[in-house]
Design an enzyme around this catalytic site. Structure first.
Site, PDB file in Angstrom:
ATOM      1  N   LYS A 186       0.806  -1.221   0.000  1.00 61.93           N
ATOM      2  CA  LYS A 186       0.000   0.000   0.000  1.00 61.93           C
ATOM      3  C   LYS A 186       0.837   1.268   0.000  1.00 61.93           C
ATOM      4  O   LYS A 186       0.284   2.369  -0.084  1.00 61.93           O
ATOM      5  CB  LYS A 186      -0.932   0.019   1.215  1.00 61.93           C
ATOM      6  CG  LYS A 186      -2.007  -1.053   1.194  1.00 61.93           C
ATOM      7  CD  LYS A 186      -3.114  -0.741   2.208  1.00 61.93           C
ATOM      8  CE  LYS A 186      -2.611  -0.706   3.613  1.00 61.93           C
ATOM      9  NZ  LYS A 186      -3.692  -0.485   4.608  1.00 61.93           N
ATOM     10  N   LYS A 187       2.153   1.137   0.095  1.00 64.31           N
ATOM     11  CA  LYS A 187       2.994   2.314   0.270  1.00 64.31           C
ATOM     12  C   LYS A 187       3.255   3.043  -1.054  1.00 64.31           C
ATOM     13  O   LYS A 187       3.031   2.511  -2.138  1.00 64.31           O
ATOM     14  CB  LYS A 187       4.319   1.910   0.921  1.00 64.31           C
ATOM     15  CG  LYS A 187       4.142   1.224   2.278  1.00 64.31           C
ATOM     16  CD  LYS A 187       3.450   2.126   3.286  1.00 64.31           C
ATOM     17  CE  LYS A 187       2.963   1.406   4.525  1.00 64.31           C
ATOM     18  NZ  LYS A 187       3.976   0.706   5.277  1.00 64.31           N
ATOM     19  N   GLN A 188       3.759   4.265  -0.948  1.00 66.85           N
ATOM     20  CA  GLN A 188       4.007   5.083  -2.140  1.00 66.85           C
ATOM     21  C   GLN A 188       5.011   4.407  -3.083  1.00 66.85           C
ATOM     22  O   GLN A 188       4.890   4.523  -4.300  1.00 66.85           O
ATOM     23  CB  GLN A 188       4.530   6.465  -1.718  1.00 66.85           C
ATOM     24  CG  GLN A 188       3.561   7.286  -0.873  1.00 66.85           C
ATOM     25  CD  GLN A 188       3.766   7.086   0.621  1.00 66.85           C
ATOM     26  OE1 GLN A 188       4.058   5.977   1.084  1.00 66.85           O
ATOM     27  NE2 GLN A 188       3.616   8.153   1.387  1.00 66.85           N
TER      28      GLN A 188
END
Length: 381
Positions: A186-188
């Site tokens: 889910k991270k950038q």
């Protein structure tokens, strides 16, 4: 519900990313090697750190930050209660005790330096500064506290890669002795599972590199190339290596990270403009924080927990996925570790916030759908 009209986040995998991983698979070398090294060098340049050491997860990064810092049994580490549990688990892995502190307010979810100062004791060894949802914590005040009391500052940048500390462009992860990053899905910057430790200290970097691979004095890639015929084991280490396919994917995606963060910031500003005047909804953080954040998520505030839960249910009925983060002191494992009522802002932030959909590939149509659903959810509350 599996078929969300607008999911909480979305991961686009363009052909260049697929090809980067395919090239790695076809190379025949899959464990930590040249692609990992190239990824680390690129990460160091991007973040502005002299040393970047990739690992298997953000949790592994936090664990190694504590180990490399020499934190151990009998030590206390101050951690905000409003964070993911790994921030507090890492000190416990090394025998230390996490001391939970408050955040600044229900509108500013980041660690409160004033409350940190009140919780420093003779046993305090370090402070973990969490940059929640990509919004930078007040590192200037925390750095001063650490310098005054001889403490270690560890930055938890799991949600904040690319966040800026000032107009000069200095990034999170470069003020503390060590910064821990996550590359979770889910991270950038996502590769599925992965993480990084950033530091300016060559000694700390060497310690992290040693401990991430069983404390062996050489790696498989070195021995494959004939650089080391054998190895020694000089400490108790771990299998925290990042593999080559994930490094290849990360290196490919890193080239688009800044653009992706700009897209996220534009969406957050569009959200804020269209939601600012809605009764029953409150925006978190201010415009300066929005400018400097790397926008892992877009949190909004409702009146109380009941209103938040009704709001989420109404959005779910319209196909809009949301989430929220509990405060650590409400978990069974941590409930008795903090005196009742001593973390009012963390409690309010956890009970009132709701994270709306946001990703670097989200478009105006999806934002329109969410905004209209929010209006409807508030009207029916």
């Amino acid at each position: 519900m599996n078929d969300w009209r607008v999911p909480l986040t979305d991961i686009a995998m363009p052909e260049q990313d697929v090809q980067a991983v395919l090239d790695c698979l076809q190379s025949g070398w899959l464990t930590m090697g040249p692609r990992t090294q190239a990824f680390e060098e690129a990460l160091g340049r991007h973040v502005g750190a002299a040393h970047a050491v990739t690992v298997s997860s953000g949790t592994a990064a936090l664990h190694l930050c504590c180990l490399a810092s020499g934190i151990g049994a009998g030590d206390e580490v101050i951690v905000p209660s409003f964070t993911f549990v790994a921030s507090a688990s890492a000190p416990r892995y090394v025998g230390a005790e996490p001391v939970l502190c408050d955040v600044r307010s229900a509108q500013d979810f980041n660690i409160d330096p004033e409350d940190v100062a009140r919780r420093i004791t003779s046993r305090t060894r370090a402070i973990v500064a969490v940059h929640f949802c990509g919004y930078p914590a007040d590192l200037h005040a925390l750095r001063e506290l650490c310098d005054e009391h001889g403490l270690i500052l560890i930055e938890d940048c799991a949600q904040a890669i690319g966040a800026r500390l000032d107009d000069g462009g200095r990034q999170v992860g470069t003020v503390g002795e060590l910064g821990a990053f996550s590359f979770f899905s889910k991270k950038q910057l996502c590769v599925g599972e992965g993480g990084m430790v950033a530091t300016a200290d060559e000694r700390l970097a060497a310690r992290v590199r040693l401990l991430r691979s069983h404390a062996m004095t050489s790696g498989t890639w070195d021995r494959h190339r004939g650089h080391d015929p054998s190895y020694d084991v000089v400490d108790i280490g771990f299998n925290y290596r990042l593999d080559e396919p994930r490094a290849a994917l990360g290196l490919s995606r890193l080239a688009r990270l800044a653009e992706g963060i700009d897209n996220r910031r534009a969406l957050v500003r569009a959200y804020r403009e269209r939601l600012a005047s809605l009764p029953g909804l409150e925006l978190a953080f201010d415009e300066l924080a929005v400018e400097r954040s790397s926008h892992f998520g877009f949190p909004v505030l409702l009146r109380d927990r009941d209103a938040r839960d009704r709001f989420r249910e109404a959005l779910k009925a319209q196909g809009i996925q949301t989430t929220w983060y509990p405060a650590l002191h409400t978990f069974s494992e941590y409930r008795n570790r903090t005196p009742s009522g001593s973390l009012p802002h963390a409690t309010q932030a956890a009970e009132r916030h709701c994270v709306l959909p946001l990703s670097s590939t989200m478009d105006e149509r999806a934002l329109d759908v969410v905004v209209e659903a929010v209006r409807g959810a508030l009207a029916s509350a």
